[in-house]
Design an enzyme around this catalytic site. Structure first.
Site, mmCIF file in Angstrom:
data_model
loop_
_atom_site.group_PDB
_atom_site.id
_atom_site.type_symbol
_atom_site.label_atom_id
_atom_site.label_comp_id
_atom_site.label_asym_id
_atom_site.label_seq_id
_atom_site.Cartn_x
_atom_site.Cartn_y
_atom_site.Cartn_z
ATOM 1 N N PHE A 11 0.836 -1.207 0.000
ATOM 2 C CA PHE A 11 0.000 0.000 0.000
ATOM 3 C C PHE A 11 0.875 1.263 0.000
ATOM 4 O O PHE A 11 0.908 2.011 -0.998
ATOM 5 C CB PHE A 11 -0.948 -0.067 1.215
ATOM 6 C CG PHE A 11 -1.467 1.255 1.676
ATOM 7 C CD1 PHE A 11 -2.077 2.139 0.785
ATOM 8 C CD2 PHE A 11 -1.351 1.629 3.017
ATOM 9 C CE1 PHE A 11 -2.552 3.371 1.219
ATOM 10 C CE2 PHE A 11 -1.835 2.853 3.455
ATOM 11 C CZ PHE A 11 -2.425 3.727 2.553
ATOM 12 N N ASN A 32 8.171 -9.518 -2.176
ATOM 13 C CA ASN A 32 7.859 -10.946 -2.355
ATOM 14 C C ASN A 32 6.347 -11.197 -2.372
ATOM 15 O O ASN A 32 5.921 -12.347 -2.363
ATOM 16 C CB ASN A 32 8.524 -11.793 -1.257
ATOM 17 C CG ASN A 32 7.943 -11.529 0.118
ATOM 18 O OD1 ASN A 32 7.159 -10.602 0.296
ATOM 19 N ND2 ASN A 32 8.329 -12.335 1.096
ATOM 20 N N GLY A 36 1.542 -7.648 -0.357
ATOM 21 C CA GLY A 36 1.343 -6.703 -1.460
ATOM 22 C C GLY A 36 0.865 -7.427 -2.707
ATOM 23 O O GLY A 36 0.665 -8.651 -2.695
ATOM 24 N N LYS A 91 11.336 -11.886 10.905
ATOM 25 C CA LYS A 91 12.521 -11.995 10.035
ATOM 26 C C LYS A 91 12.721 -10.735 9.198
ATOM 27 O O LYS A 91 13.834 -10.242 9.054
ATOM 28 C CB LYS A 91 12.408 -13.230 9.128
ATOM 29 C CG LYS A 91 12.705 -14.523 9.881
ATOM 30 C CD LYS A 91 12.440 -15.746 9.045
ATOM 31 C CE LYS A 91 13.551 -16.037 8.071
ATOM 32 N NZ LYS A 91 13.341 -17.334 7.379
ATOM 33 N N GLY A 102 22.730 -3.255 4.879
ATOM 34 C CA GLY A 102 23.961 -3.695 4.205
ATOM 35 C C GLY A 102 24.028 -3.158 2.779
ATOM 36 O O GLY A 102 25.091 -2.730 2.304
ATOM 37 N N LYS A 105 24.838 0.537 2.966
ATOM 38 C CA LYS A 105 26.257 0.741 3.316
ATOM 39 C C LYS A 105 27.146 0.479 2.094
ATOM 40 O O LYS A 105 28.030 1.282 1.769
ATOM 41 C CB LYS A 105 26.621 -0.199 4.467
ATOM 42 C CG LYS A 105 28.087 -0.183 4.865
ATOM 43 C CD LYS A 105 28.271 -0.964 6.162
ATOM 44 C CE LYS A 105 29.741 -1.207 6.458
ATOM 45 N NZ LYS A 105 30.210 -2.486 5.902
ATOM 46 N N ALA A 114 10.835 2.256 7.674
ATOM 47 C CA ALA A 114 9.463 2.471 8.138
ATOM 48 C C ALA A 114 9.309 1.822 9.501
ATOM 49 O O ALA A 114 9.235 0.605 9.620
ATOM 50 C CB ALA A 114 8.476 1.840 7.158
ATOM 51 N N TYR A 145 5.351 -7.964 15.683
ATOM 52 C CA TYR A 145 5.451 -6.713 14.912
ATOM 53 C C TYR A 145 6.174 -5.653 15.733
ATOM 54 O O TYR A 145 7.159 -5.067 15.288
ATOM 55 C CB TYR A 145 4.039 -6.256 14.558
ATOM 56 C CG TYR A 145 3.975 -5.032 13.669
ATOM 57 C CD1 TYR A 145 4.448 -5.057 12.361
ATOM 58 C CD2 TYR A 145 3.397 -3.853 14.137
ATOM 59 C CE1 TYR A 145 4.352 -3.935 11.545
ATOM 60 C CE2 TYR A 145 3.300 -2.734 13.326
ATOM 61 C CZ TYR A 145 3.774 -2.782 12.027
ATOM 62 O OH TYR A 145 3.676 -1.675 11.223
ATOM 63 N N ARG A 186 -7.511 -4.359 8.378
ATOM 64 C CA ARG A 186 -7.421 -3.090 9.111
ATOM 65 C C ARG A 186 -8.786 -2.408 9.125
ATOM 66 O O ARG A 186 -9.673 -2.728 8.338
ATOM 67 C CB ARG A 186 -6.341 -2.195 8.493
ATOM 68 C CG ARG A 186 -4.953 -2.725 8.827
ATOM 69 C CD ARG A 186 -3.855 -1.829 8.341
ATOM 70 N NE ARG A 186 -3.447 -2.128 6.982
ATOM 71 C CZ ARG A 186 -2.288 -1.748 6.458
ATOM 72 N NH1 ARG A 186 -1.434 -1.076 7.178
ATOM 73 N NH2 ARG A 186 -1.979 -2.061 5.210
#
Ligand code: NAD
Ligand code: UDP
Length: 311
Positions: A11, A32, A36, A91, A102, A105, A114, A145, A186
């Site tokens: 979203f 993935n 979404g 994860k 990473g 960097k 976020a 979460y 939601r």
């Protein structure tokens, strides 16, 4: 400029992809599709500056070419979604944040993560200021979460302090708009879907818990400004207009013209009782505050779903 957006087919991510393309950036969207949809970015795929990489960002990822910005937005975000996939959520907040940092960097890119008002848990300070450390149940039903985002903030600060990566942390408060999945669980998609189907609107508990709803274009504008700032500690972005969930249900009924009833269902465990951002820092630092009223945002969002559902 070239910008990588994880969760870009979600979203908020899809609105970010649009905004960065409109600013002239090339955009690499990594997703993935756990929550979404390809549909969210289908209107962008013919743009030669837009590329989608289907990948789980909790696994290592090498991105060729220069990158100026990395925005890490991948994560299930609806309580129903993250409770369905608790391990994937932990994860992507931990391993995924590490992978995204990473990449930033390695490319010398700016980084923005976020985070969420959920880091405040069921807050004892109201409205919530960035210096409040929160009241979170570390083993509760929202912990996958809340704790993954708290870890993500800590990891982000570690990369800033140890590796000098130009990092930014946005604590997003309830945001709504076009392209939320109607079945994501939601409150807004639930109420709008129920109103259109003529089903009762399901208010959890007595509906006295509060939330403050921000329209997505305002959030995206705040994110764009924060990314270009020199500020590294967390910044709240949200609309301080607070209301009860019962009032929200009544507003959705009024704006959809629906005659649905309101019914009450059990309040989920650890559901925060009150939530409202203190946005003084964003005002001072970014000259930012919401421009679109909740009612105007709701009208646009309801219009979007009307068209989508052929109503
Ligand atoms: P969303 O579920 O629509 O978008 C999340 C996107 O991340 C989806 O496209 C999903 O497929 C993708 N994703 C999840 N895990 C992934 C992984 N391992 N690898 C690659 N892609 C992955 O949710 P949203 O509302 O757009 O939220 C986006 C971000 O903003 C999230 O990080 C969320 O925590 C944060 N946020 C949102 C709100 C809100 O009110 N919408 C509030 C606070 C924080
Ligand atoms: N809620 C509700 N009915 C629904 C969905 C949600 O009353 O059908 C309530 C929920 O209990 C919470 C608020 O609305 O108090 C916002 O829920 P949401 O899942 O949108 O996000 P949260 O702010 O809790 O992360």
């Amino acid at each position: 400029m070239r910008t990588l957006i994880t969760g870009g087919a979600g979203f908020i991510g899809s609105h970010l992809c649009e905004r960065f393309l409109a600013e002239g950036h090339a955009v690499v969207c990594v997703d993935n599709f756990i929550t979404g949809r390809p549909d969210n970015v289908r209107h962008l795929v013919d743009n030669p500056k837009f590329r989608v990489i289907v990948h789980d960002v909790s696994r290592p990822l090498h991105v060729d070419g220069l990158l100026d910005n990395v925005l890490h937005f991948a994560s299930p975000a609806s309580p129903v979604d993250y409770q369905k996939s608790p391990i994937q959520t932990l994860k992507v907040g931990s391993l995924g944040t590490h992978v995204a940092l990473g990449i930033a960097k390695a490319h010398g890119a700016r980084y923005l993560i976020a985070s969420t008002s959920e880091v405040y848990g069921d807050p004892e300070v109201h409205p919530q200021t960035e210096d409040y450390w929160g009241h979170v149940n570390p083993v509760g039903e929202r912990s996958m979460y809340d704790e993954s985002k708290r870890f993500a903030e800590a990891m982000t600060m570690a990369y800033h302090r140890e590796h000098n990566v130009q990092t930014h942390i946005v604590r997003i408060f309830n945001t709504f708009g076009e392209r939320m999945r109607l079945d994501d669980g939601r409150v807004l998609p639930n109420f709008v879907g129920q109103a259109f189907r003529g089903e009762p609107l399901t208010v959890y508990g007595d509906g006295s818990q509060t939330r403050s709803f921000c329209y997505v274009s305002d959030l995206v504008d705040g994110i764009y400004r924060l990314l270009h700032s020199d500020y590294h500690l967390p910044v709240n972005l949200g609309n301080p207009g607070e209301m009860t969930i019962l009032e929200f249900a009544e507003e959705i009924l009024r704006l959809t013209g629906s005659h649905s009833r309101i019914v009450h269902r059990p309040l989920p465990a650890d559901d925060p009782k009150q939530r409202k951002p203190d946005i003084s820092l964003a005002r001072r630092l970014l000259g930012w505050e919401p421009q679109v009223s909740r009612e105007e945002g709701l009208r646009r969002t309801i219009e979007h779903y009307k068209k989508k559902l052929g109503k």
